[in-house]
Write a protein that holds these residues in place. Structure first.
Motif, PDB file in Angstrom:
ATOM      1  N   HIS A 218       0.835  -1.213   0.000  1.00 42.24           N
ATOM      2  CA  HIS A 218       0.000   0.000   0.000  1.00 42.24           C
ATOM      3  C   HIS A 218       0.865   1.257   0.000  1.00 42.24           C
ATOM      4  O   HIS A 218       0.562   2.248  -0.667  1.00 42.24           O
ATOM      5  CB  HIS A 218      -0.939   0.010   1.217  1.00 42.24           C
ATOM      6  N   ASP A 219       1.964   1.190   0.724  1.00 41.31           N
ATOM      7  CA  ASP A 219       2.889   2.325   0.758  1.00 41.31           C
ATOM      8  C   ASP A 219       3.465   2.582  -0.645  1.00 41.31           C
ATOM      9  O   ASP A 219       3.626   3.721  -1.075  1.00 41.31           O
ATOM     10  CB  ASP A 219       4.024   2.016   1.754  1.00 41.31           C
ATOM     11  N   ILE A 220       3.735   1.487  -1.360  1.00 43.78           N
ATOM     12  CA  ILE A 220       4.227   1.608  -2.741  1.00 43.78           C
ATOM     13  C   ILE A 220       3.155   2.274  -3.615  1.00 43.78           C
ATOM     14  O   ILE A 220       3.448   3.127  -4.449  1.00 43.78           O
ATOM     15  CB  ILE A 220       4.612   0.212  -3.305  1.00 43.78           C
ATOM     16  N   LEU A 221       1.905   1.885  -3.392  1.00 40.66           N
ATOM     17  CA  LEU A 221       0.790   2.466  -4.161  1.00 40.66           C
ATOM     18  C   LEU A 221       0.708   3.983  -3.936  1.00 40.66           C
ATOM     19  O   LEU A 221       0.494   4.748  -4.880  1.00 40.66           O
ATOM     20  CB  LEU A 221      -0.530   1.798  -3.747  1.00 40.66           C
ATOM     21  N   LEU A 222       0.888   4.416  -2.699  1.00 41.88           N
ATOM     22  CA  LEU A 222       0.868   5.860  -2.402  1.00 41.88           C
ATOM     23  C   LEU A 222       1.985   6.575  -3.157  1.00 41.88           C
ATOM     24  O   LEU A 222       1.812   7.703  -3.627  1.00 41.88           O
ATOM     25  CB  LEU A 222       1.016   6.110  -0.898  1.00 41.88           C
ATOM     26  N   CYS A 223       3.140   5.907  -3.280  1.00 38.67           N
ATOM     27  CA  CYS A 223       4.249   6.502  -4.036  1.00 38.67           C
ATOM     28  C   CYS A 223       3.885   6.643  -5.514  1.00 38.67           C
ATOM     29  O   CYS A 223       4.266   7.612  -6.166  1.00 38.67           O
ATOM     30  CB  CYS A 223       5.510   5.652  -3.903  1.00 38.67           C
ATOM     31  N   LEU A 224       3.140   5.665  -6.026  1.00 40.08           N
ATOM     32  CA  LEU A 224       2.692   5.771  -7.425  1.00 40.08           C
ATOM     33  C   LEU A 224       1.784   6.985  -7.585  1.00 40.08           C
ATOM     34  O   LEU A 224       1.856   7.709  -8.570  1.00 40.08           O
ATOM     35  CB  LEU A 224       1.902   4.521  -7.840  1.00 40.08           C
ATOM     36  N   GLN A 225       0.925   7.200  -6.584  1.00 40.23           N
ATOM     37  CA  GLN A 225      -0.008   8.330  -6.645  1.00 40.23           C
ATOM     38  C   GLN A 225       0.748   9.659  -6.632  1.00 40.23           C
ATOM     39  O   GLN A 225       0.406  10.589  -7.354  1.00 40.23           O
ATOM     40  CB  GLN A 225      -0.983   8.264  -5.458  1.00 40.23           C
ATOM     41  N   THR A 226       1.792   9.738  -5.794  1.00 40.00           N
ATOM     42  CA  THR A 226       2.457  11.032  -5.567  1.00 40.00           C
ATOM     43  C   THR A 226       3.746  11.191  -6.380  1.00 40.00           C
ATOM     44  O   THR A 226       4.422  12.212  -6.274  1.00 40.00           O
ATOM     45  CB  THR A 226       2.778  11.197  -4.064  1.00 40.00           C
ATOM     46  N   GLY A 227       4.085  10.127  -7.162  1.00 40.42           N
ATOM     47  CA  GLY A 227       5.307  10.212  -7.977  1.00 40.42           C
ATOM     48  C   GLY A 227       6.576  10.177  -7.148  1.00 40.42           C
ATOM     49  O   GLY A 227       7.609  10.731  -7.526  1.00 40.42           O
ATOM     50  N   LYS A 228       6.526   9.532  -5.994  1.00 37.73           N
ATOM     51  CA  LYS A 228       7.698   9.482  -5.101  1.00 37.73           C
ATOM     52  C   LYS A 228       8.312   8.084  -5.102  1.00 37.73           C
ATOM     53  O   LYS A 228       7.783   7.156  -5.696  1.00 37.73           O
ATOM     54  CB  LYS A 228       7.277   9.827  -3.662  1.00 37.73           C
ATOM     55  N   ARG A 229       9.427   7.960  -4.362  1.00 37.70           N
ATOM     56  CA  ARG A 229      10.045   6.648  -4.145  1.00 37.70           C
ATOM     57  C   ARG A 229       9.966   6.326  -2.656  1.00 37.70           C
ATOM     58  O   ARG A 229       9.859   7.233  -1.830  1.00 37.70           O
ATOM     59  CB  ARG A 229      11.507   6.662  -4.587  1.00 37.70           C
ATOM     60  N   LEU A 230      10.067   5.055  -2.316  1.00 35.65           N
ATOM     61  CA  LEU A 230       9.993   4.667  -0.895  1.00 35.65           C
ATOM     62  C   LEU A 230      11.055   5.393  -0.078  1.00 35.65           C
ATOM     63  O   LEU A 230      10.841   5.737   1.083  1.00 35.65           O
ATOM     64  CB  LEU A 230      10.187   3.151  -0.747  1.00 35.65           C
ATOM     65  N   ALA A 231      12.206   5.624  -0.702  1.00 36.57           N
ATOM     66  CA  ALA A 231      13.330   6.216   0.032  1.00 36.57           C
ATOM     67  C   ALA A 231      13.142   7.715   0.307  1.00 36.57           C
ATOM     68  O   ALA A 231      13.837   8.284   1.151  1.00 36.57           O
ATOM     69  CB  ALA A 231      14.619   5.993  -0.762  1.00 36.57           C
ATOM     70  N   ASP A 232      12.203   8.358  -0.405  1.00 32.10           N
ATOM     71  CA  ASP A 232      12.017   9.805  -0.220  1.00 32.10           C
ATOM     72  C   ASP A 232      11.544  10.112   1.205  1.00 32.10           C
ATOM     73  O   ASP A 232      10.651   9.447   1.719  1.00 32.10           O
ATOM     74  CB  ASP A 232      10.993  10.360  -1.226  1.00 32.10           C
ATOM     75  N   GLU A 233      12.140  11.152   1.785  1.00 35.68           N
ATOM     76  CA  GLU A 233      11.791  11.516   3.173  1.00 35.68           C
ATOM     77  C   GLU A 233      10.409  12.174   3.246  1.00 35.68           C
ATOM     78  O   GLU A 233       9.536  11.745   3.964  1.00 35.68           O
ATOM     79  CB  GLU A 233      12.854  12.487   3.739  1.00 35.68           C
ATOM     80  N   ASP A 234      10.271  13.248   2.455  1.00 34.42           N
ATOM     81  CA  ASP A 234       9.060  14.071   2.587  1.00 34.42           C
ATOM     82  C   ASP A 234       7.993  13.570   1.624  1.00 34.42           C
ATOM     83  O   ASP A 234       7.853  14.046   0.525  1.00 34.42           O
ATOM     84  CB  ASP A 234       9.390  15.540   2.262  1.00 34.42           C
ATOM     85  N   ARG A 235       7.268  12.549   2.035  1.00 35.68           N
ATOM     86  CA  ARG A 235       6.201  12.069   1.156  1.00 35.68           C
ATOM     87  C   ARG A 235       5.008  11.643   1.996  1.00 35.68           C
ATOM     88  O   ARG A 235       5.115  11.421   3.204  1.00 35.68           O
ATOM     89  CB  ARG A 235       6.690  10.905   0.293  1.00 35.68           C
TER      90      ARG A 235
END
Length: 714
Positions: A218-235
């Motif tokens: 699910h966390d990966i899915l949120l990254c898809l939504q916001t265009g971020k990577r898991l490693a990004d701090e501010d997401r």
């Protein structure tokens, strides 16, 4: 007293929920609950899928939505921004009236209040409050926001406003606990408010995924939504892993201090009873000229249109026409045919190229007499029952091709004729398919592009391929999955997200025309280009009995039209493309050389080499060739060509087959032939024969097994 989940996001909270409807309903059942809700963000995309799945599994479906409420007016686009653009509010339909109102509220969010999100306001809620139970939602709810800012009086005022809108006992204060410190403070305020204002509490879990172990996918899915990577701090992230479908025991443990709030979930669920009606048609009416009923007018048009192609009819075809008309009347589709006749007539009258007809509609003499299709069903032995089966009530399906450049003019005409509120385009969902999901997940997890790409390429290019199937059929991929830790993690995460809807867009061709305003039957959404679409897909609309049409834009028609205009210009003669010679030997010889670039359906490399082999000598040869060149009947191509070259060597298993299969040299090429065989050899009605055809084309083995029994033994 049981507990029921009343605040639940499914896969249709796009890229925000990974809670797949089938898994969610199964999990709720496994946990011993008798009801469950769906409350996706701002939309009702999933309510029908959820309703059907819940009913199928013996769970009572509670239909709702977590709407966005604008602080002031929904028309006001100048707020300070950030979190103050909207508040969350959960709405649940208590009865059918509430469901109707919920569709209206959600539609208005898109059509009038869209600003970052589909927003409504208090005025809309007050207008459509009847039959709806509301709860104050999460930390983003208005009441909770004020408590969090230490503005307790304002929070009380907001709660009273909602209670005034929905009525006493119809608005609840929502307790949530995902281990977030702010929730502890807010819950204290809500407990105090409930005591002081006499507004009851309800306990929920803000469900975004099914199982606790789904936290990472699910966390990966949120990254898809916001265009971020898991490693990004501010997401954006949902901290603490508590957003899953919890058991009654887990909820009871969390809210030991508020047993009433848990009991209220079951009480609310028991109050919610919505029944959705399937399969009852809701066709619009066609406005006929004075002095006619729809039925009389259809008969008049058919009689006029029939006379021209069949001046020498001995009564046989007229009898077929009358039979078709009687079926159309019995099934309630008179207006349907008039509507289609009318917009096709508009196109032809305005020089917009219309296709000759596609699909099963070409089997109808009524379609041909009305000019809906240009193909003589008598000449090609096409069967009406394949189009409209009196033994299987289903909506007729007429797909119409229009000139690619002018298709929109026909849609605009329909909008003008039936009213803007009664016509809408149809939503379709892009999903996270096998290859794409691997690439998306790999990117979010910061895996090297070349590595992820090499794994994705191991997924076979098959229609509707899944990762499970890819692991079955590709030993190399399976071996890597079993031996390489990184590959295993990539595939496992991808499997949890595979198949989720990624985004909503507008269906390329589908248009719905309804009896009343479309939002009386389905919620509306707004596409990125501003056009209004339904929130339900094509198949769902058909199940709900709505009229959907395919207005297809076909470039080939535009090309043909341009070619005709150029030929007329250079030759100075008028050309009627519908009356050209289909037995022109030069054209047939040219097709047999395989030089078919730009010829519709004959331009692929495989088709070109097949044309060289086939050397078509008639339009019938071409029709058979196009029908044979597809996955099922492809194996009969050599047999067909042998038969064509040596017709005297063709044999038939029994003499009854000869008249049916002679035109195709003993091969079964067309679905109509399947119907004729079971009709002639086993005494089936054409309606029953069509059910066999459907089962065969849909690969329904169980139905075929049963029909084999009937075919052989009667």
């Amino acid at each position: 007293m049981g507990f029921v989940h009343l605040h639940v996001h499914t896969e249709y909270s796009l890229l925000d929920g990974s809670n797949k409807i089938t898994e969610y309903v199964a999990r709720v059942k496994e946990l011993g609950m008798d009801s469950a809700a769906i409350t996706d963000h701002g939309a009702m995309f999933g309510v029908i899928d959820f309703y059907k799945e819940a009913k199928a599994q013996g769970i009572k479906p509670i239909l709702g939505c977590e709407v966005y409420v604008a602080p002031n007016s929904r028309f006001d686009k100048e707020t300070t921004g950030g979190e103050d653009r909207y508040y969350h509010l959960v709405l649940l339909a208590e009865n059918n009236r509430g469901y109707q109102n919920l569709m209206k509220i959600v539609s208005i969010g898109y059509t009038e209040g869209f600003y970052y999100k589909p927003r409504v306001d208090r005025e809309v809620l007050a207008r459509y409050h009847e039959g709806i139970i509301a709860t104050s939602a999460c930390l983003a709810g208005e009441v909770q926001r004020y408590i969090e800012k230490d503005q307790y009086e304002e929070a009380c005022a907001a709660a009273k406003r909602y209670e005034d809108i929905f009525g006493k006992g119809k608005f609840f204060l929502e307790l949530q606990d995902h281990g977030i410190p702010e929730q502890k403070q807010v819950n204290q305020g809500l407990l105090r408010m409930s005591r002081e204002l006499g507004i009851e509490l309800v306990a929920t879990n803000d469900v975004h995924y099914t199982y606790a172990e789904d936290e990472k996918p699910h966390d990966i899915l949120l990254c898809l939504q916001t265009g971020k990577r898991l490693a990004d701090e501010d997401r954006m992230r949902y901290e603490g892993g508590q957003y899953f479908v919890k058991s009654q025991e887990e909820m009871a443990e969390l809210f030991r201090y508020a047993p009433q709030a848990l009991e209220n979930t079951q009480k609310i669920a028991d109050r919610c009873n919505v029944e959705i009606e399937f399969g009852v048609t809701k066709l619009p009416q066609y406005d006929v000229p004075d002095g006619y009923t729809s039925w009389e007018y259809l008969n008049k048009l058919c009689t006029e249109g029939f006379a021209e192609p069949y001046p020498d009819d001995d009564g046989t075809l007229r009898k077929q026409l009358d039979y078709e008309l009687s079926i159309i009347q019995t099934m309630g589709y008179v207006d349907y045919f008039l509507i289609v006749w009318d917009f096709i007539k508009f196109a032809r009258d305005n020089g917009i190229a219309v296709g000759p007809g596609r699909g099963s509609a070409a089997g109808s003499l009524v379609s041909y007499s009305l000019g809906i299709t240009n193909i003589d069903p008598a000449r090609y032995q096409l069967l009406f029952e394949r189009f409209l089966n009196p033994e299987r009530v289903s909506m007729p399906d007429i797909d119409v091709d229009f000139c690619f450049e002018r298709r929109q003019e026909v849609i605009d005409y329909v909008v003008r004729k039936y009213g803007k509120d009664r016509v809408a385009q149809i939503v379709t969902f892009g999903t996270l398919a096998a290859r794409a999901v691997l690439k998306d997940v790999g990117r979010v997890m910061d895996m090297p592009y070349a590595f992820v790409d090499s794994i994705a390429k191991m997924v076979p290019r098959e229609l509707n391929i899944t990762l499970d199937r890819a692991l079955q059929v590709n030993p190399e991929l399976r071996n890597l999955y079993e031996t390489n830790e990184q590959v295993k993690e990539l595939v496992d995460m991808s499997k949890r997200l595979e198949g989720l809807p990624r985004h909503a867009s507008t269906h390329a061709a589908g248009v719905v025309i309804s009896q009343k305003s479309v939002d009386e039957y389905v919620p509306l959404s707004r596409a990125q280009d501003g056009s209004v679409t339904t929130q339900f897909t094509m198949t769902t609309l058909e199940e709900l009995g709505l009229l959907k049409m395919d207005f297809l834009g076909l470039r080939t028609l535009t090309v043909i039209q341009n070619a005709v205009e150029m030929a007329e210009k250079s030759s100075g003669t008028k050309i009627d493309i519908d009356r050209i010679d289909y037995q022109d030997q030069k054209v047939l010889d040219s097709l047999g050389t395989g030089k078919t670039d730009g010829v519709f359906q004959l331009e692929s490399a495989g088709m070109k080499s097949f044309m060289k082999e086939l050397k078509p000598q008639s339009l019938e040869d071409l029709i058979a060739g196009i029908s044979l060149y597809r996955p099922g009947p492809m194996q009969f191509i050599p047999q067909y060509i042998r038969g064509k070259n040596h017709p005297d060597q063709v044999t038939y298993d029994c003499p009854e087959l000869e008249p049916i299969l002679k035109p195709t040299y003993g091969c079964i090429v067309y679905q109509e032939q399947v119907m004729q065989i079971v009709q002639q050899l086993a005494g089936y009605t054409l309606g029953r024969a069509d059910l066999v055809r459907r089962a065969m084309s849909k690969k329904k083995a169980s139905v075929m097994k049963k029909e084999r029994q009937s075919f052989v033994y009667g």
